[in-house]
Design an enzyme around this catalytic site. Structure first.
Site, PDB file in Angstrom:
ATOM      1  N   PHE A 133      98.539  25.980  38.569  1.00  0.00           N
ATOM      2  CA  PHE A 133      99.167  25.283  39.261  1.00  0.00           C
ATOM      3  C   PHE A 133     100.284  24.719  38.312  1.00  0.00           C
ATOM      4  O   PHE A 133     100.343  24.751  37.109  1.00  0.00           O
ATOM      5  CB  PHE A 133      98.462  23.979  39.527  1.00  0.00           C
ATOM      6  CG  PHE A 133      98.824  22.675  40.305  1.00  0.00           C
ATOM      7  CD1 PHE A 133      98.710  22.867  41.685  1.00  0.00           C
ATOM      8  CD2 PHE A 133      99.810  21.785  39.631  1.00  0.00           C
ATOM      9  CE1 PHE A 133      99.374  21.913  42.484  1.00  0.00           C
ATOM     10  CE2 PHE A 133     100.155  20.705  40.493  1.00  0.00           C
ATOM     11  CZ  PHE A 133     100.088  20.562  41.772  1.00  0.00           C
ATOM     12  N   ASP A 202      90.863  22.964  33.333  1.00  0.00           N
ATOM     13  CA  ASP A 202      91.442  21.988  34.371  1.00  0.00           C
ATOM     14  C   ASP A 202      90.306  22.001  35.468  1.00  0.00           C
ATOM     15  O   ASP A 202      90.180  23.013  36.134  1.00  0.00           O
ATOM     16  CB  ASP A 202      92.807  22.702  34.830  1.00  0.00           C
ATOM     17  CG  ASP A 202      93.327  21.592  35.650  1.00  0.00           C
ATOM     18  OD1 ASP A 202      92.839  21.001  36.622  1.00  0.00           O
ATOM     19  OD2 ASP A 202      94.806  21.384  35.643  1.00  0.00           O
ATOM     20  N   TYR A 227      91.614  12.638  43.012  1.00  0.00           N
ATOM     21  CA  TYR A 227      92.164  12.246  44.409  1.00  0.00           C
ATOM     22  C   TYR A 227      91.790  13.703  45.253  1.00  0.00           C
ATOM     23  O   TYR A 227      91.885  13.464  46.568  1.00  0.00           O
ATOM     24  CB  TYR A 227      93.553  12.008  44.597  1.00  0.00           C
ATOM     25  CG  TYR A 227      94.595  12.783  43.806  1.00  0.00           C
ATOM     26  CD1 TYR A 227      94.831  14.041  44.397  1.00  0.00           C
ATOM     27  CD2 TYR A 227      95.059  12.497  42.541  1.00  0.00           C
ATOM     28  CE1 TYR A 227      95.812  15.013  43.810  1.00  0.00           C
ATOM     29  CE2 TYR A 227      95.833  13.131  41.917  1.00  0.00           C
ATOM     30  CZ  TYR A 227      96.257  14.565  42.393  1.00  0.00           C
ATOM     31  OH  TYR A 227      96.905  15.294  41.684  1.00  0.00           O
ATOM     32  N   LYS A 228      91.256  14.694  44.682  1.00  0.00           N
ATOM     33  CA  LYS A 228      90.735  15.788  45.610  1.00  0.00           C
ATOM     34  C   LYS A 228      89.318  15.593  46.072  1.00  0.00           C
ATOM     35  O   LYS A 228      88.941  14.466  46.834  1.00  0.00           O
ATOM     36  CB  LYS A 228      91.074  17.221  44.772  1.00  0.00           C
ATOM     37  CG  LYS A 228      92.750  17.069  44.681  1.00  0.00           C
ATOM     38  CD  LYS A 228      93.057  18.369  43.689  1.00  0.00           C
ATOM     39  CE  LYS A 228      94.598  18.452  43.807  1.00  0.00           C
ATOM     40  NZ  LYS A 228      95.043  19.346  42.587  1.00  0.00           N
ATOM     41  N   ARG A 389      95.505  27.294  53.661  1.00  0.00           N
ATOM     42  CA  ARG A 389      94.379  26.661  52.785  1.00  0.00           C
ATOM     43  C   ARG A 389      93.589  25.886  53.691  1.00  0.00           C
ATOM     44  O   ARG A 389      94.117  24.984  54.472  1.00  0.00           O
ATOM     45  CB  ARG A 389      95.104  26.161  51.489  1.00  0.00           C
ATOM     46  CG  ARG A 389      95.658  26.749  50.513  1.00  0.00           C
ATOM     47  CD  ARG A 389      95.653  25.896  49.217  1.00  0.00           C
ATOM     48  NE  ARG A 389      95.779  24.518  49.262  1.00  0.00           N
ATOM     49  CZ  ARG A 389      95.834  23.580  48.433  1.00  0.00           C
ATOM     50  NH1 ARG A 389      95.293  24.039  47.079  1.00  0.00           N
ATOM     51  NH2 ARG A 389      95.955  22.304  48.382  1.00  0.00           N
TER      52      ARG A 389
HETATM   53  C1  LIG Z   1      96.205  18.937  41.602  1.00  0.00           C
HETATM   54  C2  LIG Z   1      96.349  19.666  40.441  1.00  0.00           C
HETATM   55  C3  LIG Z   1      96.850  19.023  39.537  1.00  0.00           C
HETATM   56  C4  LIG Z   1      97.734  17.570  39.690  1.00  0.00           C
HETATM   57  O1  LIG Z   1      98.520  17.072  38.678  1.00  0.00           O
HETATM   58  P1  LIG Z   1      99.022  15.422  38.755  1.00  0.00           P
HETATM   59  O2  LIG Z   1      99.676  15.453  37.367  1.00  0.00           O
HETATM   60  O3  LIG Z   1      97.780  14.671  39.021  1.00  0.00           O
HETATM   61  O4  LIG Z   1      99.802  15.294  39.731  1.00  0.00           O
HETATM   62  C5  LIG Z   1      97.199  19.566  38.346  1.00  0.00           C
HETATM   63  N1  LIG Z   1      96.651  20.778  37.872  1.00  0.00           N
HETATM   64  C6  LIG Z   1      96.059  21.433  39.161  1.00  0.00           C
HETATM   65  C7  LIG Z   1      95.376  22.803  38.731  1.00  0.00           C
HETATM   66  C8  LIG Z   1      95.846  20.819  40.253  1.00  0.00           C
HETATM   67  O5  LIG Z   1      95.044  21.554  40.958  1.00  0.00           O
END
Ligand SMILES: *Cc1c(COP(=O)(O)O)cnc(C)c1O
Length: 414
Positions: A133, A202, A227-228, A389
């Site tokens: 990400f 992560d 939040y997921k 997705r």
């Molecule tokens: C959703 C997600 C994030 C989100 O980062 P925020 O700082 O909370 O916006 C980061 N890394 C991964 C791998 C994600 O899936």
């Protein structure tokens, strides 16, 4: 059409036998098939009442007293302890606060510092998942500059081959946000440790969907959002895991007054608090944090192993329905068929063949397809330009939902 009757009947049977099915009533949902809980989890039904109390009584009436009397000050570690069993961690190792991005910075810079304490200053490389990400990649670049390290972006499969005596820290994703591929956390952590480096994971796309086993596998540091699959609400705070036996050496790049041993001493010199508390920074965002705390109550009597079993059954069944309903060659699954390599989402790549019927005015193909699904009450999302997705949150998604989503997809693509 016999396919439809057969699959719909199977879905009904599977739903009737599903022990987790009653959990759906703990959420605010309608008849939409919600397959976007891997982006924003649905609202747990007890959250609005809790927020009302936090705002009206705790803030409105108790005001400053709530820092003590309503437990505001200790919320980051208290809520961390609520997340702990979901990721296989004993209490006292997780603090909640800040965004995932910020926690990636704490963990990576802190990880490089730990590696250098143990192995010396020659540790000057950070290895990062090149398919990550984007925010993790951006933060890793900055962490490398801050620590004077070189950044090595490689695919997770290439990680073992690039590890060596220069490796300081390795940042990996447990589940790939795009494809839904589950990476080998125990194996990769062991490989990182074999060269004396620090493993940072992560967990954004795994926590709440499958067992993680942080303590069991000796992970050093981990971050994740809430939040997921944890349903904490839009922008709810993330968390940082610091394994017990590295806590006394964990040196955060963001030492704030909340991570001080004596925060109200207001002293000019920094002295880190004991334990995972040194992962805190500044004043916690109490409203979001206490919404998250209420949201985590839905997990009270839920077994993560059962969640995982249902997640795999759901994604298996969805893939089977897609194969049956979608004409050959129009979509291709990017999500591994092997259970050991699959998270809790299915990613389907749209064939270029679909472009002529769907693409208009620069809208990416997957965006155009998903728009049609959403109009018909099937909510997933897409990743640029051609990936659909579908996230499966076992707490509130059923087999009937999986069947309907695949059926609507088939109808739209045909
Ligand atoms: C959703 C997600 C994030 C989100 O980062 P925020 O700082 O909370 O916006 C980061 N890394 C991964 C791998 C994600 O899936």
């Amino acid at each position: 059409m016999s396919d439809v009757r057969e699959l719909a009947a199977r879905a009904e049977k599977l739903d009737a036998a599903d022990e987790l099915a009653p959990l759906r009533s703990r959420f605010v949902l309608d008849d939409v098939v919600y397959l976007d809980g891997n982006s924003l989890g649905a609202l747990p039904a007890n959250v609005p009442g809790r927020i009302e109390d936090v705002v009206r009584r705790q803030w409105g009436e108790l005001r400053i007293r709530s820092w003590d009397e309503s437990g505001w000050w200790t919320a980051p570690e208290r809520i961390g302890d609520r997340i702990a069993p979901l990721v296989g961690a004993a209490p006292g190792q997780i603090v909640v606060g800040d965004s995932t991005s910020v926690n990636v910075l704490k963990a990576l810079v802190g990880g490089v510092r730990l590696a250098r304490l143990a192995q010396g200053p020659g540790r000057d490389e950070i290895v990062v998942d090149a398919t990550t990400f984007p925010t993790d990649g951006y933060i890793a670049q900055s962490a490398a500059r801050l620590t004077g390290c070189t950044l090595r972006p490689v695919t997770p499969a290439q990680v073992p081959g690039v590890l060596g005596e220069r490796t300081a820290a390795v940042l990996l994703n447990h589940v790939d946000y795009r494809t839904g591929r589950l990476h080998d956390l125990p194996g990769l952590t062991a490989a990182v440790h074999a060269v004396g480096a620090i493993a940072v994971w992560d967990l954004c796309h795994s926590a709440g969907a499958l067992p993680v086993g942080l303590d069991e596998h000796g992970v050093d540091l981990a971050v994740g959002c809430t939040y997921k699959y944890l349903n904490g609400g839009p922008g709810s705070p993330a968390y940082l895991y610091v394994r017990q036996d590295v806590q006394d050496r964990f040196d955060s790049p963001l030492p704030g007054w909340n991570s001080h041993a004596d925060p109200f001493g207001m002293r000019p010199d920094f002295e880190p608090a004991a334990g995972a508390l040194r992962g805190r920074v500044g004043t916690p965002d109490i409203l979001s944090m206490l919404a998250l705390e209420a949201a985590l109550e839905v997990w009270e009597d839920v077994d993560v192993a059962a969640v995982r079993a249902k997640s795999l059954a759901l994604t298996d069944f969805f893939l089977e329905c897609v194969t049956s309903y979608v004409p050959d060659g129009l979509v291709e699954s990017l999500t591994p068929a092997a259970h050991g390599e699959r998270g809790s989402q299915v990613a389907l790549r749209c064939s270029p063949k679909l472009s002529t019927s769907f693409e208009q005015g620069g809208t990416p193909i997957a965006g155009a397809v998903m728009k049609r699904l959403i109009e018909r009450g099937v909510v997933g999302d897409f990743r640029h330009p051609d990936v659909l997705r579908f996230g499966f949150t076992p707490l509130y998604v059923g087999f009937g939902d999986a069947e309907r989503a695949a059926r609507v997809l088939g109808e739209e693509l045909r």
